[in-house]
Every structure is written in C-alpha cells, then in structure tokens.
Scaffold this active site. Structure first.
Site, PDB file in Angstrom:
ATOM      1  N   CYS A 135      42.203  52.992   4.159  1.00  0.00           N
ATOM      2  CA  CYS A 135      41.760  54.224   4.798  1.00  0.00           C
ATOM      3  C   CYS A 135      40.229  54.268   4.771  1.00  0.00           C
ATOM      4  O   CYS A 135      39.574  53.389   4.212  1.00  0.00           O
ATOM      5  CB  CYS A 135      42.377  55.451   4.129  1.00  0.00           C
ATOM      6  SG  CYS A 135      41.449  56.137   2.769  1.00  0.00           S
ATOM      7  N   HIS A 136      39.656  55.319   5.360  1.00  0.00           N
ATOM      8  CA  HIS A 136      38.200  55.374   5.485  1.00  0.00           C
ATOM      9  C   HIS A 136      37.499  55.509   4.139  1.00  0.00           C
ATOM     10  O   HIS A 136      36.327  55.130   4.010  1.00  0.00           O
ATOM     11  CB  HIS A 136      37.806  56.529   6.423  1.00  0.00           C
ATOM     12  CG  HIS A 136      37.933  56.180   7.870  1.00  0.00           C
ATOM     13  ND1 HIS A 136      39.105  56.344   8.572  1.00  0.00           N
ATOM     14  CD2 HIS A 136      37.051  55.635   8.749  1.00  0.00           C
ATOM     15  CE1 HIS A 136      38.932  55.939   9.821  1.00  0.00           C
ATOM     16  NE2 HIS A 136      37.705  55.511   9.957  1.00  0.00           N
ATOM     17  N   THR A 137      38.181  56.039   3.128  1.00  0.00           N
ATOM     18  CA  THR A 137      37.572  56.096   1.799  1.00  0.00           C
ATOM     19  C   THR A 137      37.358  54.692   1.244  1.00  0.00           C
ATOM     20  O   THR A 137      36.318  54.397   0.650  1.00  0.00           O
ATOM     21  CB  THR A 137      38.450  56.913   0.840  1.00  0.00           C
ATOM     22  OG1 THR A 137      38.646  58.217   1.383  1.00  0.00           O
ATOM     23  CG2 THR A 137      37.796  57.032  -0.529  1.00  0.00           C
ATOM     24  N   HIS A 169      43.760  52.472  -2.499  1.00  0.00           N
ATOM     25  CA  HIS A 169      44.440  53.595  -3.152  1.00  0.00           C
ATOM     26  C   HIS A 169      45.656  54.080  -2.376  1.00  0.00           C
ATOM     27  O   HIS A 169      46.287  55.050  -2.774  1.00  0.00           O
ATOM     28  CB  HIS A 169      43.464  54.758  -3.361  1.00  0.00           C
ATOM     29  CG  HIS A 169      42.978  55.402  -2.106  1.00  0.00           C
ATOM     30  ND1 HIS A 169      42.071  54.792  -1.260  1.00  0.00           N
ATOM     31  CD2 HIS A 169      43.266  56.588  -1.534  1.00  0.00           C
ATOM     32  CE1 HIS A 169      41.817  55.582  -0.237  1.00  0.00           C
ATOM     33  NE2 HIS A 169      42.536  56.680  -0.368  1.00  0.00           N
ATOM     34  N   GLU A 170      46.022  53.394  -1.307  1.00  0.00           N
ATOM     35  CA  GLU A 170      47.193  53.781  -0.528  1.00  0.00           C
ATOM     36  C   GLU A 170      48.187  52.632  -0.592  1.00  0.00           C
ATOM     37  O   GLU A 170      47.929  51.555  -0.060  1.00  0.00           O
ATOM     38  CB  GLU A 170      46.778  54.085   0.916  1.00  0.00           C
ATOM     39  CG  GLU A 170      47.812  54.853   1.700  1.00  0.00           C
ATOM     40  CD  GLU A 170      47.275  55.324   3.042  1.00  0.00           C
ATOM     41  OE1 GLU A 170      46.902  56.506   3.154  1.00  0.00           O
ATOM     42  OE2 GLU A 170      47.221  54.513   3.982  1.00  0.00           O
ATOM     43  N   CYS A 204      48.923  65.494 -14.760  1.00  0.00           N
ATOM     44  CA  CYS A 204      49.438  65.252 -16.111  1.00  0.00           C
ATOM     45  C   CYS A 204      50.583  66.196 -16.444  1.00  0.00           C
ATOM     46  O   CYS A 204      51.452  65.884 -17.261  1.00  0.00           O
ATOM     47  CB  CYS A 204      48.321  65.375 -17.150  1.00  0.00           C
ATOM     48  SG  CYS A 204      47.794  67.081 -17.495  1.00  0.00           S
ATOM     49  N   CYS A 210      47.952  70.282 -18.554  1.00  0.00           N
ATOM     50  CA  CYS A 210      46.669  70.977 -18.653  1.00  0.00           C
ATOM     51  C   CYS A 210      46.713  72.324 -17.947  1.00  0.00           C
ATOM     52  O   CYS A 210      47.664  72.641 -17.220  1.00  0.00           O
ATOM     53  CB  CYS A 210      45.541  70.116 -18.096  1.00  0.00           C
ATOM     54  SG  CYS A 210      45.581  69.915 -16.285  1.00  0.00           S
ATOM     55  N   CYS A 222      47.115  71.898 -14.111  1.00  0.00           N
ATOM     56  CA  CYS A 222      48.449  71.513 -13.646  1.00  0.00           C
ATOM     57  C   CYS A 222      49.445  72.666 -13.750  1.00  0.00           C
ATOM     58  O   CYS A 222      50.383  72.762 -12.967  1.00  0.00           O
ATOM     59  CB  CYS A 222      48.957  70.315 -14.444  1.00  0.00           C
ATOM     60  SG  CYS A 222      48.135  68.748 -14.032  1.00  0.00           S
ATOM     61  N   CYS A 259      43.781  68.245 -11.622  1.00  0.00           N
ATOM     62  CA  CYS A 259      44.197  67.993 -13.002  1.00  0.00           C
ATOM     63  C   CYS A 259      42.936  67.832 -13.831  1.00  0.00           C
ATOM     64  O   CYS A 259      41.935  67.277 -13.363  1.00  0.00           O
ATOM     65  CB  CYS A 259      45.057  66.736 -13.082  1.00  0.00           C
ATOM     66  SG  CYS A 259      45.521  66.212 -14.753  1.00  0.00           S
ATOM     67  N   ARG A 269      42.166  64.211 -12.054  1.00  0.00           N
ATOM     68  CA  ARG A 269      41.818  64.573 -10.683  1.00  0.00           C
ATOM     69  C   ARG A 269      41.018  63.447 -10.042  1.00  0.00           C
ATOM     70  O   ARG A 269      40.467  62.573 -10.713  1.00  0.00           O
ATOM     71  CB  ARG A 269      40.994  65.859 -10.673  1.00  0.00           C
ATOM     72  CG  ARG A 269      39.610  65.705 -11.287  1.00  0.00           C
ATOM     73  CD  ARG A 269      38.791  66.970 -11.160  1.00  0.00           C
ATOM     74  NE  ARG A 269      39.342  68.086 -11.923  1.00  0.00           N
ATOM     75  CZ  ARG A 269      38.862  69.327 -11.866  1.00  0.00           C
ATOM     76  NH1 ARG A 269      37.841  69.606 -11.074  1.00  0.00           N
ATOM     77  NH2 ARG A 269      39.399  70.274 -12.596  1.00  0.00           N
ATOM     78  N   CYS A 304      47.983  58.781   0.538  1.00  0.00           N
ATOM     79  CA  CYS A 304      46.706  59.391   0.900  1.00  0.00           C
ATOM     80  C   CYS A 304      46.765  60.087   2.250  1.00  0.00           C
ATOM     81  O   CYS A 304      46.954  61.285   2.332  1.00  0.00           O
ATOM     82  CB  CYS A 304      45.588  58.338   0.890  1.00  0.00           C
ATOM     83  SG  CYS A 304      43.965  58.997   1.345  1.00  0.00           S
ATOM     84  N   ARG A 361      46.607  52.941  10.594  1.00  0.00           N
ATOM     85  CA  ARG A 361      46.910  52.297   9.331  1.00  0.00           C
ATOM     86  C   ARG A 361      47.399  50.880   9.613  1.00  0.00           C
ATOM     87  O   ARG A 361      48.366  50.671  10.357  1.00  0.00           O
ATOM     88  CB  ARG A 361      47.963  53.058   8.531  1.00  0.00           C
ATOM     89  CG  ARG A 361      47.436  54.313   7.850  1.00  0.00           C
ATOM     90  CD  ARG A 361      46.384  53.942   6.792  1.00  0.00           C
ATOM     91  NE  ARG A 361      45.925  55.105   6.043  1.00  0.00           N
ATOM     92  CZ  ARG A 361      44.865  55.820   6.364  1.00  0.00           C
ATOM     93  NH1 ARG A 361      44.172  55.509   7.455  1.00  0.00           N
ATOM     94  NH2 ARG A 361      44.476  56.836   5.609  1.00  0.00           N
TER      95      ARG A 361
END
Length: 386
Positions: free
Chosen positions: A53-55, A76-77, A106, A109, A112, A120, A124, A186, A381
């Site tokens: 992805c673009h990130t 991350h995807e 988690c 916390c 959450c 989180c 996070r 994502c 994608r």
C-alpha cells in the site's frame, strides 16, 4: 506439536527469504534472513500472501527519512498461518489462520476498554517504532553476520516468516479465503471502516471521496453498502472512475479538467455540498477541498490519508463555526482483535466486493515490479504469493 516449517522449528531460529530494504529508494533485495522464535506474548506467522500500500511506498521512498533505519523489512498488509506462539499467548495456536494488524489491541489498557477509540496504549500504530515492544530487540537478523534487521509498523510482512506481538494478530475463520483476507490488514478496513464507523454513512445521503486508491475506493464501497444516493469521486487520474463505478460511484471530477475549485463543482451538483467527504490522498490542499465540499451546518470530513508533510491543517478555527466538522480515523475505527473477525465473516457473505481490489498478482520474487505498478498508478493492490 507439529510445525509449518521443515522439521520441528518450535523454539528455534528459522531461515527464510525476505525482501530487505537497505536504503531509501533502493530496490528491495530478496535474501535469506534469520527469524527468531517468538518471545513472551509474541507469535511467529508464516506469511502466505502480502501486498503493497502507499504507506509501504512512502517508507520505501524514504519520506521522513530522519526516522528511517536500515536494514529493515517493510510490509503490513498480509495473511498467513500461525507457526508457533510464545509464552502467555492463549488466544492463538499453531495452524490458526490470521491477518496481521498495524494498529494492535491488547484488550486490557484504558484505551482498549473505551468504546470511543480503537487505539491501544502499547500497540497503537507507530511508524517510528523499529523493534519489538516487549524487549526492544529485533527478531530478524542477517544470515551472514547476524546483524539486526529492523521491524516496520508492528508487522513486517515482506518475508516468509515474521514475528508479531499477539496484540497485532487477528484470528479469522479458517474457511475464509486468505488471499482476499489480506486486504483486511489495512486498505479495505481503513476505507470501508471510515464510511461505516467513523462517518456512519446513512442511506440516501451524499458522499465525496478524494483520492481513489484502494482506501478511497473502499470508502466508496462502504458508502454504497450503506445506501448513499450519490457518491462523487475526485482524482487526478481519470481512469480511476472506471474502477470507481464498480464500487458504486455515480459522479467523477478530475480537478485538472475544471475551471474552478472542485469543491465549488461538488456544491453545485449537490445543492450546497455533500453530507460526508473522505480525504484519502494524504495531501493538505486536497484536505481543504474535501472540507469545503461538505454542506455547511452538518457536513463531516473524515481524514483517512497518511500525511507525511509537516504542514498543519489548512483551516481557520472560525470556519468550524459554519457547522462543518473534521475527524481523523485510524484503521477505519475498527478494534482489530474484537471486531475484524466479524468483518471478515461479512466479507465471506459477500457484503463487500473484495475481489475488485486485487488488480494484479505476482510471485514474491517480483516485489519490486509490484512497487512499480503502484508508482505508475496501474494497481490498487498487487497480491504477492509467497
């Protein structure tokens, strides 16, 4: 207990292939790396599919370069299968079908437990974190000299095996098609959740989506499934409208083709502005157009794009007195561990057209070609098979 790796790998270092970033903008190098076993409250996952992805693109290109470290494993995807779990993990076991999430949960916390946020305290999203939360160390290392390879966005999925905190691993229905479930890590969750959760789009309302990548088209799809009467797409690539129509888009504007600001055109065709707008481009000038395209008195703008620039919000505080509102949304406001499994089942039932987001498929060895497809605006994608 058996293993998904050759031999019994539980508690042992695994050697596998990964796409390693050695510097900003440099082609990723497919090479063998060492992956340590999971430590307390961690999970080691065999990645079956991953996408870009673009990130990932921004990180690979070295935006905010002062915060980048190398070597590192991006991504991350993804989707995959649990290979082994560390001490204390009770909600996951070897063989579970899972998707990683960059915005963890988690469950314990104050964040959450609060129903107004999906952040989180510990897990996070944090683009600057490069190590595991538990001990501040890496689980990847070079095969030749055992030097650390840094992590990315709590996930690092451009590898055959990765180690994640259990808070960042979501168990899904074993009958769910993992190839499509990759998208829930994502882009689709972010865009569709922006429409469903952050905006809570109502039937019969009007929507404008700025930036028609995967996140923007997912926001359009989310608005369509909620019964929006008009969905306006805005992008500087007119070819995006073709894909947008399949997601329920009714109108399209290319700002380059207009003789006036796009927000003025949107106000003209909607009788004063849309009820909701979604900024998915990560550009503050686009954000201003999205804000001004909404109807005064009740218009809501949802910021979904990642903004790497240090520029601040392009708004004067007094403009908010006209009744327009603006909010940001991370991961579509989904609480990953508790809400994503239900979303996955909704997708299995056909509530969302996931197949339409996968425009290309390539072997993992061609990851650099997949990056180029995204740079050239040819892919939403590109699914990489490991």
């Amino acid at each position: 207990m058996g293993s998904l790796h050759d031999g019994n790998s539980n508690g042992k270092v695994i050697t596998c292939k990964a796409a390693v970033a050695w510097g900003p903008g440099q082609p990723l190098v497919i090479e063998e790396v060492c992956v340590d076993p999971p430590q307390k409250m961690e999970v080691r996952v065999k990645i079956l599919f991953t996408s870009i992805c673009h990130t990932d693109l921004s990180a690979w290109q070295g935006e905010n370069e002062s915060h980048q470290v190398y070597p590192r494993i991006l991504g991350h995807e993804a989707s995959g299968i649990v290979e082994s779990v560390g001490e204390g993990v009770i909600d996951l076991k070897e063989g579970d079908h899972v998707v990683p999430i960059f915005n963890g949960e988690c469950g314990d916390c104050v964040y959450c437990k609060h129903d107004k946020t999906n952040l989180c305290e510990k897990f996070r999203v944090n683009p600057f974190n490069k190590v595991m939360v538990g001990d501040g160390k890496c689980r990847f290392s070079t095969k030749s000299d055992k030097k650390p390879i840094f992590h990315f966005l709590n996930t690092s999925t451009f590898t055959e095996y990765t180690v994640l905190d259990s808070a960042c691993v979501v168990k899904i229905d074993p009958e769910a098609p993992l190839k499509k479930m990759t998208l829930l890590s994502c882009g689709v969750s972010t865009g569709l959740g922006g429409a469903w959760n952050a905006a809570d789009v109502k039937a019969g309302t009007t929507v404008a989506v700025f930036g028609l990548g995967a996140v923007g088209l997912a926001a359009a799809e989310g608005a369509r499934t909620r019964g929006a009467s008009k969905i306006i797409g805005v992008d500087i690539n007119s070819q995006k409208f073709i894909k947008g129509q399949a997601m329920g888009m009714t109108d399209f504007f290319n700002p380059k083709d207009l003789d006036k600001p796009v927000h003025e055109k949107i106000r003209e065709i909607t009788g004063g502005g849309v009820d909701y707008s979604f900024e998915c481009a990560g550009n503050v000038d686009v954000l201003r157009e999205a804000f001004l395209s909404t109807h005064d008195g009740w218009g809501l703008t949802v910021v979904l794009g990642v903004h790497p620039t240090p520029r601040m919000l392009p708004l004067h505080p007094m403009e908010l007195f006209d009744g327009r509102r603006i909010v940001g949304s991370v991961f579509g406001d989904f609480k990953g561990k508790t809400q994503l499994p239900h979303f996955a089942k909704e997708c299995m039932r056909g509530a969302v057209n996931l197949e339409g987001f996968i425009t290309h498929e390539l072997p993992f060895s061609q990851i650099n070609e997949a990056f180029q497809l995204l740079i050239d605006g040819k892919s939403l994608r590109c699914l990489l098979h490991l």
